[in-house]
Structure formats: structure tokens, C-alpha cells
Design a protein around this motif. Structure first.
Motif, PDB file in Angstrom:
ATOM      1  N   LEU A 141      50.476  30.696  35.688  1.00 23.16           N
ATOM      2  CA  LEU A 141      49.585  29.630  35.962  1.00 23.16           C
ATOM      3  C   LEU A 141      48.647  29.715  37.281  1.00 23.16           C
ATOM      4  O   LEU A 141      47.421  29.404  37.214  1.00 23.16           O
ATOM      5  CB  LEU A 141      50.532  28.371  36.186  1.00 23.16           C
ATOM      6  N   GLU A 142      49.309  30.107  38.363  1.00 28.32           N
ATOM      7  CA  GLU A 142      48.365  30.314  39.844  1.00 28.32           C
ATOM      8  C   GLU A 142      47.210  31.395  39.487  1.00 28.32           C
ATOM      9  O   GLU A 142      46.314  31.083  39.905  1.00 28.32           O
ATOM     10  CB  GLU A 142      49.622  30.683  40.479  1.00 28.32           C
ATOM     11  N   GLN A 172      44.774  29.771  37.564  1.00 29.24           N
ATOM     12  CA  GLN A 172      43.925  28.636  38.129  1.00 29.24           C
ATOM     13  C   GLN A 172      43.231  29.130  39.461  1.00 29.24           C
ATOM     14  O   GLN A 172      42.450  28.325  40.065  1.00 29.24           O
ATOM     15  CB  GLN A 172      44.964  27.748  38.777  1.00 29.24           C
ATOM     16  N   GLN A 173      43.143  30.316  39.757  1.00 33.29           N
ATOM     17  CA  GLN A 173      42.390  30.897  40.977  1.00 33.29           C
ATOM     18  C   GLN A 173      40.878  30.561  40.232  1.00 33.29           C
ATOM     19  O   GLN A 173      40.436  31.355  39.556  1.00 33.29           O
ATOM     20  CB  GLN A 173      42.657  32.510  41.068  1.00 33.29           C
ATOM     21  N   GLU A 174      40.213  30.090  41.479  1.00 34.86           N
ATOM     22  CA  GLU A 174      38.635  29.738  41.225  1.00 34.86           C
ATOM     23  C   GLU A 174      37.964  31.097  42.121  1.00 34.86           C
ATOM     24  O   GLU A 174      36.956  31.500  41.483  1.00 34.86           O
ATOM     25  CB  GLU A 174      38.309  28.806  41.845  1.00 34.86           C
TER      26      GLU A 174
END
Length: 145
Positions: free
Chosen positions: A22-23, A26-28
Motif C-alpha cells: 500500500l505504501e 501510494q507514493q506520489e
């Protein structure tokens, strides 16, 4: 180790693995660095900050402060030894029940719930009030059921 304990441990690793995925998703920032088992279970380093994420999965356990006490102490020790870094400490926990026991964190509750040792009634960091205040600004707790 009984079969049930092994299953619970493996489930905890899956929880950590899922949180890592998930991390990552979710990294932009495409240049974000992810380290597994660095400062904490998952570390994410971007140009802006470093997030050190600890995952706790106890689906058959009621949440009590003592369950995450060691993790909080280890985070505080890392923070105290790295005061010039921009690390944000995250603790994600999944418990069967008891999440309502964790209220907003103050210096007093941090000391009494996580830094006091019952055998000696000594407080770890008792003389370091300013350090605790700054540490609390870098600490994010998310306890879920």
C-alpha cells in the motif's frame, strides 16, 4: 511453537507485507526509496521526509498500552539519537478490541502509559520534557480493530 502461534506470526508478516505494498502504491514521488526492516518495519525516504513505519497485528488480542510500549520506547530512542533528522514515526496496529483506550497523546500520557517502568516507577526520559514534546510531533499512532 504451536501451529496456532505460527499462523498468527505469519499473518502478522502478511499484514506488514500488505502495508508495504500500500505504501509503495501510494507514493506520489517516483524517486521515493523504500527500505524493509530499516529503522522500523518499513522506511520510506522522499526528498521531503523519512517515514519509519512499525506494523503490529494482534487480531486475537485486546489493545493495551503495554502491547506497543516497547515499540514506542525504541522509536523514542532512535529519535533521541537522531534529533537532526526529519523522521516521522508511524505505528499501525490491528487488535481485536480495545482501540478506544488510546486517546490523544500528551507528555503526561506518553510518560505514564509508555515510559514508566512498574518495577521502579522510573520514567524513561523524565528529565527530557522538551525532547518528548518534539518527539510527539513526529509520532503518529493508528490503532484499528
Amino acid at each position: 511453537m504451536s501451529t496456532r502461534e505460527a499462523i498468527d506470526t505469519i499473518t502478522g508478516y502478511f499484514y506488514q507485507f500488505d502495508k508495504t505494498i500500500l505504501e509503495l502504491l501510494q507514493q506520489e514521488q517516483s524517486d521515493a526509496l523504500v527500505c524493509i526492516e530499516g529503522i522500523e518495519d518499513i522506511d520510506i525516504v522522499t526528498a521531503d521526509e523519512t517515514s519509519a513505519i512499525q506494523c503490529k497485528y494482534y487480531a486475537k488480542t485486546e489493545y493495551n498500552h503495554s502491547v506497543i510500549k516497547k515499540a514506542i520506547i525504541l522509536m523514542l530512542r532512535h529519535f533521541a539519537g537522531n534529533r537532526n533528522s526529519d523522521v516521522k514515526y508511524h505505528l499501525y496496529g490491528h487488535y481485536e478490541s480495545g482501540h478506544e483506550k488510546l486517546h490523544s497523546l500528551s507528555c503526561a500520557s506518553l510518560k505514564s502509559n509508555f515510559l514508566t517502568y512498574s518495577k521502579t516507577e522510573k520514567v524513561d526520559g523524565g528529565k527530557k520534557q522538551r525532547l518528548l514534546i518534539v518527539f510527539m510531533k513526529s509520532l503518529i499512532l493508528r490503532i484499528m480493530i
